[in-house]
Structure formats: structure tokens, C-alpha cells
Design a protein around this motif. Structure first.
Motif, PDB file in Angstrom:
ATOM      1  N   MET A   1      86.055  40.663  52.800  1.00  0.00           N
ATOM      2  CA  MET A   1      87.367  40.713  53.452  1.00  0.00           C
ATOM      3  C   MET A   1      87.820  39.310  53.822  1.00  0.00           C
ATOM      4  SD  MET A   1      86.800  41.981  57.379  1.00  0.00           S
ATOM      5  CE  MET A   1      87.767  41.040  58.525  1.00  0.00           C
ATOM      6  N   ASN A   2      89.124  39.105  53.786  1.00  0.00           N
ATOM      7  CA  ASN A   2      89.669  37.808  54.168  1.00  0.00           C
ATOM      8  C   ASN A   2      89.892  37.800  55.677  1.00  0.00           C
ATOM      9  OD1 ASN A   2      91.018  35.456  54.559  1.00  0.00           O
ATOM     10  ND2 ASN A   2      92.575  35.808  52.980  1.00  0.00           N
ATOM     11  N   LEU A   3      89.205  36.886  56.354  1.00  0.00           N
ATOM     12  CA  LEU A   3      89.313  36.782  57.814  1.00  0.00           C
ATOM     13  C   LEU A   3      90.757  36.661  58.281  1.00  0.00           C
ATOM     14  CD1 LEU A   3      86.515  34.189  58.663  1.00  0.00           C
ATOM     15  CD2 LEU A   3      86.619  36.543  59.464  1.00  0.00           C
ATOM     16  N   LEU A   4      91.537  35.901  57.530  1.00  0.00           N
ATOM     17  CA  LEU A   4      92.888  35.564  57.980  1.00  0.00           C
ATOM     18  C   LEU A   4      93.837  36.761  57.974  1.00  0.00           C
ATOM     19  CD1 LEU A   4      93.307  32.081  56.257  1.00  0.00           C
ATOM     20  CD2 LEU A   4      92.440  32.602  58.530  1.00  0.00           C
ATOM     21  N   ASP A   5      93.453  37.833  57.256  1.00  0.00           N
ATOM     22  CA  ASP A   5      94.312  39.022  57.199  1.00  0.00           C
ATOM     23  C   ASP A   5      94.473  39.679  58.564  1.00  0.00           C
ATOM     24  OD1 ASP A   5      94.612  38.576  54.545  1.00  0.00           O
ATOM     25  OD2 ASP A   5      93.182  40.114  53.886  1.00  0.00           O
ATOM     26  N   ASP A   6      93.524  39.431  59.454  1.00  0.00           N
ATOM     27  CA  ASP A   6      93.559  40.054  60.794  1.00  0.00           C
ATOM     28  C   ASP A   6      94.430  39.294  61.787  1.00  0.00           C
ATOM     29  OD1 ASP A   6      91.813  41.948  59.947  1.00  0.00           O
ATOM     30  OD2 ASP A   6      90.030  41.026  60.824  1.00  0.00           O
ATOM     31  N   LEU A   7      94.992  38.173  61.360  1.00  0.00           N
ATOM     32  CA  LEU A   7      95.651  37.267  62.312  1.00  0.00           C
ATOM     33  C   LEU A   7      97.152  37.176  62.086  1.00  0.00           C
ATOM     34  CD1 LEU A   7      93.063  34.356  61.958  1.00  0.00           C
ATOM     35  CD2 LEU A   7      93.074  36.134  63.714  1.00  0.00           C
ATOM     36  N   ASN A   8      97.892  36.922  63.180  1.00  0.00           N
ATOM     37  CA  ASN A   8      99.323  36.648  63.018  1.00  0.00           C
ATOM     38  C   ASN A   8      99.510  35.173  62.637  1.00  0.00           C
ATOM     39  OD1 ASN A   8      99.449  34.999  65.385  1.00  0.00           O
ATOM     40  ND2 ASN A   8      99.755  36.804  66.668  1.00  0.00           N
ATOM     41  N   LEU A   9     100.750  34.784  62.412  1.00  0.00           N
ATOM     42  CA  LEU A   9     101.024  33.434  61.885  1.00  0.00           C
ATOM     43  C   LEU A   9     100.498  32.331  62.798  1.00  0.00           C
ATOM     44  CD1 LEU A   9     102.369  31.903  59.563  1.00  0.00           C
ATOM     45  CD2 LEU A   9     104.500  31.918  60.882  1.00  0.00           C
ATOM     46  N   GLN A  10     100.769  32.455  64.100  1.00  0.00           N
ATOM     47  CA  GLN A  10     100.335  31.417  65.039  1.00  0.00           C
ATOM     48  C   GLN A  10      98.812  31.364  65.153  1.00  0.00           C
ATOM     49  OE1 GLN A  10     102.251  29.086  66.399  1.00  0.00           O
ATOM     50  NE2 GLN A  10     103.996  29.982  65.349  1.00  0.00           N
ATOM     51  N   GLN A  11      98.197  32.534  65.145  1.00  0.00           N
ATOM     52  CA  GLN A  11      96.731  32.574  65.197  1.00  0.00           C
ATOM     53  C   GLN A  11      96.132  31.924  63.949  1.00  0.00           C
ATOM     54  OE1 GLN A  11      96.239  36.796  65.700  1.00  0.00           O
ATOM     55  NE2 GLN A  11      96.067  36.665  67.933  1.00  0.00           N
ATOM     56  N   LYS A  12      96.720  32.217  62.798  1.00  0.00           N
ATOM     57  CA  LYS A  12      96.251  31.612  61.531  1.00  0.00           C
ATOM     58  C   LYS A  12      96.327  30.087  61.599  1.00  0.00           C
ATOM     59  CE  LYS A  12      97.425  35.219  58.258  1.00  0.00           C
ATOM     60  NZ  LYS A  12      98.384  35.710  57.315  1.00  0.00           N
ATOM     61  N   LYS A  13      97.443  29.611  62.157  1.00  0.00           N
ATOM     62  CA  LYS A  13      97.657  28.170  62.273  1.00  0.00           C
ATOM     63  C   LYS A  13      96.536  27.512  63.081  1.00  0.00           C
ATOM     64  CE  LYS A  13     101.709  25.402  63.226  1.00  0.00           C
ATOM     65  NZ  LYS A  13     102.982  25.374  63.942  1.00  0.00           N
ATOM     66  N   ALA A  14      96.170  28.168  64.171  1.00  0.00           N
ATOM     67  CA  ALA A  14      95.111  27.634  65.035  1.00  0.00           C
ATOM     68  C   ALA A  14      93.744  27.720  64.344  1.00  0.00           C
ATOM     69  CB  ALA A  14      95.073  28.390  66.358  1.00  0.00           C
ATOM     70  N   VAL A  15      93.473  28.859  63.729  1.00  0.00           N
ATOM     71  CA  VAL A  15      92.158  29.081  63.101  1.00  0.00           C
ATOM     72  C   VAL A  15      91.932  28.107  61.943  1.00  0.00           C
ATOM     73  CG1 VAL A  15      90.871  30.754  61.666  1.00  0.00           C
ATOM     74  CG2 VAL A  15      91.902  31.466  63.840  1.00  0.00           C
ATOM     75  N   THR A  16      92.981  27.795  61.187  1.00  0.00           N
ATOM     76  CA  THR A  16      92.836  26.942  59.993  1.00  0.00           C
ATOM     77  C   THR A  16      93.186  25.483  60.258  1.00  0.00           C
ATOM     78  OG1 THR A  16      95.105  27.451  59.287  1.00  0.00           O
ATOM     79  CG2 THR A  16      93.344  28.884  58.454  1.00  0.00           C
ATOM     80  N   HIS A  17      93.380  25.126  61.523  1.00  0.00           N
ATOM     81  CA  HIS A  17      93.701  23.735  61.887  1.00  0.00           C
ATOM     82  C   HIS A  17      92.660  22.788  61.279  1.00  0.00           C
ATOM     83  CE1 HIS A  17      95.074  20.428  64.472  1.00  0.00           C
ATOM     84  NE2 HIS A  17      93.805  20.191  64.754  1.00  0.00           N
ATOM     85  N   PRO A  18      93.125  21.678  60.680  1.00  0.00           N
ATOM     86  CA  PRO A  18      92.158  20.743  60.092  1.00  0.00           C
ATOM     87  C   PRO A  18      91.348  20.031  61.181  1.00  0.00           C
ATOM     88  CG  PRO A  18      94.387  19.860  59.971  1.00  0.00           C
ATOM     89  CD  PRO A  18      94.516  21.257  60.483  1.00  0.00           C
ATOM     90  N   ALA A  19      90.513  19.112  60.770  1.00  0.00           N
ATOM     91  CA  ALA A  19      89.668  18.391  61.731  1.00  0.00           C
ATOM     92  C   ALA A  19      90.521  17.679  62.774  1.00  0.00           C
ATOM     93  CB  ALA A  19      88.795  17.386  60.986  1.00  0.00           C
ATOM     94  N   GLY A  20      89.929  17.481  63.956  1.00  0.00           N
ATOM     95  CA  GLY A  20      90.640  16.789  65.032  1.00  0.00           C
ATOM     96  C   GLY A  20      90.920  17.719  66.197  1.00  0.00           C
ATOM     97  N   PRO A  21      91.469  17.156  67.286  1.00  0.00           N
ATOM     98  CA  PRO A  21      91.678  17.962  68.492  1.00  0.00           C
ATOM     99  C   PRO A  21      92.741  19.045  68.322  1.00  0.00           C
ATOM    100  CG  PRO A  21      92.547  15.726  68.776  1.00  0.00           C
ATOM    101  CD  PRO A  21      91.858  15.754  67.457  1.00  0.00           C
ATOM    102  N   LEU A  22      92.503  20.170  69.003  1.00  0.00           N
ATOM    103  CA  LEU A  22      93.431  21.304  68.929  1.00  0.00           C
ATOM    104  C   LEU A  22      93.548  21.951  70.306  1.00  0.00           C
ATOM    105  CD1 LEU A  22      95.040  23.563  67.409  1.00  0.00           C
ATOM    106  CD2 LEU A  22      92.827  24.654  66.960  1.00  0.00           C
ATOM    107  N   LEU A  23      94.773  22.037  70.813  1.00  0.00           N
ATOM    108  CA  LEU A  23      95.046  22.721  72.079  1.00  0.00           C
ATOM    109  C   LEU A  23      95.830  23.991  71.776  1.00  0.00           C
ATOM    110  CD1 LEU A  23      95.392  22.950  75.211  1.00  0.00           C
ATOM    111  CD2 LEU A  23      97.393  21.474  74.989  1.00  0.00           C
ATOM    112  N   VAL A  24      95.288  25.130  72.200  1.00  0.00           N
ATOM    113  CA  VAL A  24      95.958  26.414  71.991  1.00  0.00           C
ATOM    114  C   VAL A  24      96.372  26.973  73.348  1.00  0.00           C
ATOM    115  CG1 VAL A  24      95.732  28.759  71.099  1.00  0.00           C
ATOM    116  CG2 VAL A  24      94.552  26.879  69.941  1.00  0.00           C
ATOM    117  N   LEU A  25      97.665  27.173  73.543  1.00  0.00           N
ATOM    118  CA  LEU A  25      98.179  27.762  74.782  1.00  0.00           C
ATOM    119  C   LEU A  25      98.663  29.171  74.475  1.00  0.00           C
ATOM    120  CD1 LEU A  25     100.296  24.772  76.169  1.00  0.00           C
ATOM    121  CD2 LEU A  25      98.011  25.471  76.874  1.00  0.00           C
TER     122      LEU A  25
END
Length: 248
Positions: free
Chosen positions: A1-25
Motif C-alpha cells: 500500500m502507498n503510505l501517502l494515500d492515507d494523507l490529505n494534501l497538507q499532511q503529504k507535504k509535511a511527510v515528504t518534506h526534503p531534508a532540513g528543518p520542518l515546523l508543522v502547526l
């Protein structure tokens, strides 16, 4: 199964963020913990990150267990990710290296009752009236100082009046007695880890190299000591993902 299928657009963006700092509010019930657990799965499955290079931190044992359970559902065969509270992670680090700070590795951790007994003993030793300086008030003062990484000497120097100076004096003796007992209180656990990292760069370097990816849940609850700990550990790779609710 594709993990990303369970996520909405914003969640996908956070989950697939490239290397470096990430702040999720995100607000309550919007899937903050889901983002963290799916990001961990994504890092391992899609980015080739070794599980033992990942440190996930939250605030309570219950939340840590829930995160472990969710990760297990996504990655049934993976079990060497360190998912922990701030304090449990720091106890683990201190068990290895606290001798560098002059403690034995088999240190004990004082609970609230132990602290009460010790602070009362300090007040008696210093001939300070418990009615004027209630043990609970003094312990609250000491806890706040430790959250700000303030050693007793710093508190004595910065005391604005006789009351603060008296509490700083109790703090000084309290710390001395803790060390004589080879003991830490709950607030010491993070403060001593930060001290260890600052005074022994090789120890910090070991953990920076070990944990290339650090993820923190409920980030809005961090105090200065916890912030400093995370900042130091993430400084080399800068792969820090923090999730929090800005309304809180």
C-alpha cells in the motif's frame, strides 16, 4: 500500500518534506501525530534512513507508547527507532556518561516526596522558617530555575531581593545534597544532559552522528532546557521536524 494515500494534501507535504528543518502547526484532532509517524515510515521506506538514526520525542509515556504502536502498524518489522519522552531519552544518555559530571552511573532519581524531605532538611540546616519559605514554593522556584538552565550560582548573582537570595541559597545546598546522594531530581535530568553536551563536545558529537533525524511532538510544550537540548542535538544534520498546536 502507498503510505501517502492515507494523507490529505497538507499532511503529504509535511511527510515528504526534503531534508532540513520542518515546523508543522496544526490544531487538535488534525492528525499531528499521524504526520510524525508517517514521516518516520517515509524516511525509512522512501529515503533509506536507518531506523536507529531516528529519534522521536514526546512528553508523556502514554503518548510515546501510542506513537510506538502506530509506527509498529506502519513498519511491523522495524523495532530500533528510539521513541521516547524527553526525560527517558536523557536518562538513557546520562546512564552512559554522567560519570563525566562527577556522578556514578547508577544514580537515583528523587520523586516529589524525596524532594520535599530534602528541601525541608536544607531549610532546617540553614535555619530558615518553613512558614515563611514553604517547601513547595522553594521547590517550584528551583524547578523554574532548572527549566531555564540556571545553576545556583547564577540565581544567587541574579537575586533581586532577600527572598530570592534566600531561595537561591536553599537551591545551592539542595543541589549539593542531591550530588552527595548521587541523585537527580526530575528537572535535573534534562539540565544535566545539556550540561554534559556543553562541557563534553565528544559526547554531543556522538549523539549528533547517531541521530540524523529528530522529530518532536507537542512542540508547543517545550521549555528552554528542552529547546536547548533539541537545538544542540539537531545542529549537525538540521533534520529536525517539530509538530505543535500554536493555539496552545
Amino acid at each position: 500500500m502507498n503510505l501517502l494515500d492515507d494523507l490529505n494534501l497538507q499532511q503529504k507535504k509535511a511527510v515528504t518534506h526534503p531534508a532540513g528543518p520542518l515546523l508543522v502547526l496544526a490544531g487538535a484532532g488534525s492528525g499531528k501525530t499521524r504526520v510524525l509517524t508517517y514521516r518516520i515510515a517515509y524516511l525509512i521506506n522512501n529515503q533509506g534512513i536507518k531506523p536507529k538514526s531516528i529519534l522521536a520525542i514526546t512528553f508523556t509515556n502514554k503518548a510515546a507508547q501510542e506513537m510506538k504502536d502506530r509506527i509498529k502498524q506502519l513498519l511491523p518489522s522495524v523495532d530500533d527507532i528510539l521513541v521516547s519522552t524527553f526525560h527517558s531519552a536523557c536518562v538513557r544518555f546520562l546512564r552512559v556518561d554522567i560519570d563525566k559530571l562527577g556522578y556514578n552511573r547508577n544514580f537515583i532519581i528523587f520523586d516529589t516526596q524525596d524532594q520535599q524531605v530534602l528541601v525541608k532538611e536544607c531549610l532546617r540546616t540553614l535555619n530558615i522558617d518553613e512558614k515563611k519559605f514553604a517547601p513547595a514554593v522553594v521547590l517550584s522556584y528551583i524547578g523554574r530555575a532548572k527549566d531555564k538552565l540556571l545553576e545556583p550560582a547564577k540565581c544567587l548573582d541574579g537575586a533581586k531581593d532577600i527572598r530570592e537570595k534566600t531561595m537561591a541559597t536553599v537551591y545551592e545546598l539542595y543541589q549539593k545534597r542531591l550530588k552527595e546522594n548521587n541523585a537527580l531530581d526530575f528537572d535535573d535530568i534534562i539540565m544535566k544532559t545539556v550540561k554534559l553536551f556543553k562541557e563534553f563536545p565528544a559526547v554531543l558529537s556522538y549523539y549528533q552522528n547517531r541521530f540524523s533525524h529528530i522529530l518532536v511532538d507537542e512542540y508547543q510544550d517545550t521549555n528552554l532546557a528542552q529547546y536547548e537540548l533539541v537545538r544542540m542535538m539537531a545542529a549537525k544534520h538540521r533534520n529536525l521536524c517539530v509538530v505543535g498546536d500554536d493555539d496552545q
